[in-house]
Design an enzyme around this catalytic site. Sequence first.
Site, PDB file in Angstrom:
ATOM      1  N   CYS A 145      -4.154   6.097   2.823  1.00 32.74           N
ATOM      2  CA  CYS A 145      -4.205   7.302   3.768  1.00 32.74           C
ATOM      3  C   CYS A 145      -3.516   6.780   5.179  1.00 32.74           C
ATOM      4  O   CYS A 145      -2.283   6.434   5.071  1.00 32.74           O
ATOM      5  CB  CYS A 145      -5.483   8.218   3.897  1.00 32.74           C
ATOM      6  SG  CYS A 145      -5.057   9.705   4.355  1.00 32.74           S
ATOM      7  N   HIS A 238      -7.035  10.286  -1.538  1.00 36.20           N
ATOM      8  CA  HIS A 238      -8.197   9.621  -1.387  1.00 36.20           C
ATOM      9  C   HIS A 238      -8.811   9.524  -2.710  1.00 36.20           C
ATOM     10  O   HIS A 238      -9.555  10.135  -3.354  1.00 36.20           O
ATOM     11  CB  HIS A 238      -8.880  10.074  -0.523  1.00 36.20           C
ATOM     12  CG  HIS A 238      -8.865   9.835   0.960  1.00 36.20           C
ATOM     13  ND1 HIS A 238      -9.107   8.550   1.306  1.00 36.20           N
ATOM     14  CD2 HIS A 238      -8.347  10.510   1.911  1.00 36.20           C
ATOM     15  CE1 HIS A 238      -8.850   8.505   2.608  1.00 36.20           C
ATOM     16  NE2 HIS A 238      -8.420   9.757   3.068  1.00 36.20           N
ATOM     17  N   GLU A 240     -10.195   7.436  -4.282  1.00 37.17           N
ATOM     18  CA  GLU A 240     -11.565   6.816  -4.063  1.00 37.17           C
ATOM     19  C   GLU A 240     -12.776   7.534  -3.724  1.00 37.17           C
ATOM     20  O   GLU A 240     -13.972   7.462  -3.606  1.00 37.17           O
ATOM     21  CB  GLU A 240     -11.712   5.497  -3.265  1.00 37.17           C
ATOM     22  CG  GLU A 240     -11.738   5.944  -1.900  1.00 37.17           C
ATOM     23  CD  GLU A 240     -10.584   6.392  -1.076  1.00 37.17           C
ATOM     24  OE1 GLU A 240     -10.557   6.601   0.309  1.00 37.17           O
ATOM     25  OE2 GLU A 240      -9.511   6.762  -1.632  1.00 37.17           O
TER      26      GLU A 240
END
Length: 310
Positions: A145, A238, A240
Amino acid sequence: GITAPLIIPNNLPAASALSQENIITIPYARAIGQDIRPLRILVVNLMPTKVATETQLARVLANSPLQVELTLLHMDSHVSKNTDNAHLESFYRSLPEVKDNRFDGMIVTGAPVESLDYKDVDYWSELEEIFEYAKENVFSCFHICWGAQAHLYYKHGIRKSTLENKLFGVFQHDVIEPYNELVRGFDEIFYAPHSRHTTIEENELTKLENFKILAKSNEAGVHLACDNNMRCIYMFGHQEYDRETLGLEYNRDISKGLQIDVPKNYYLNDDPTNKVLFRWRSHASLLFNNWLNFVYQETPYYLSELKPND
């Protein structure tokens, strides 16, 4: 089969959360006695929610048969308002403490500073030092990001653009380069969360030489990209994130009285009273597993033999 454990700093809070999910972790102290050369991964954690981010990254890095040793790095030049100083002192290091070490991989997280010009970020010069250090001392760097935007500015002078409305939700992506090692095993269409006010325009990336766009979305733009030797990897969303991350962000802003839209495609029927549609976890696991496998195959066994990445 037996999954090789994730090696984490002794008593890191993430350990208890991960043990409840049957993810095996062992402290550094015990790992030293094992005759295995683990992959050494440096995590540059720029997020204010340090413990949540540690846990998210530990979870996706642990789902591999490889032994992975995590070292956590924070910015010396920035005072964290959201993380207890004792936590940082116990579990984190700064650049001077690791600069004589080499790592197989490095992850640079996002950061909530995208409204600022890069040079106005209080730790920008320290982050530039880390990027410079990584050229010589890290085999493959995975930027997430704002971390991805920051590195593209540092390395190629690419500027971010401000979006009219915040990109917030879970978006559908297409795999563009299905034979690249990072997206091996991906479905042709997959989902990933995004939460940002800025973007890197695709045409800025297509101008770069020796650079590939791996996955993108009609609505969210480019999600995954890398240079041809995969020593610099960029993820603009994102993958994760946990199941609850976007919801926590939404509720935090609502409680502050801020104007924020419901995250798109996150709750069933986009209704916050409904359940979360958690549909990006398997690809998150696969992405980081693929990265670790690539690093394991390509990095020198003796890190002293690492060649610089210019």
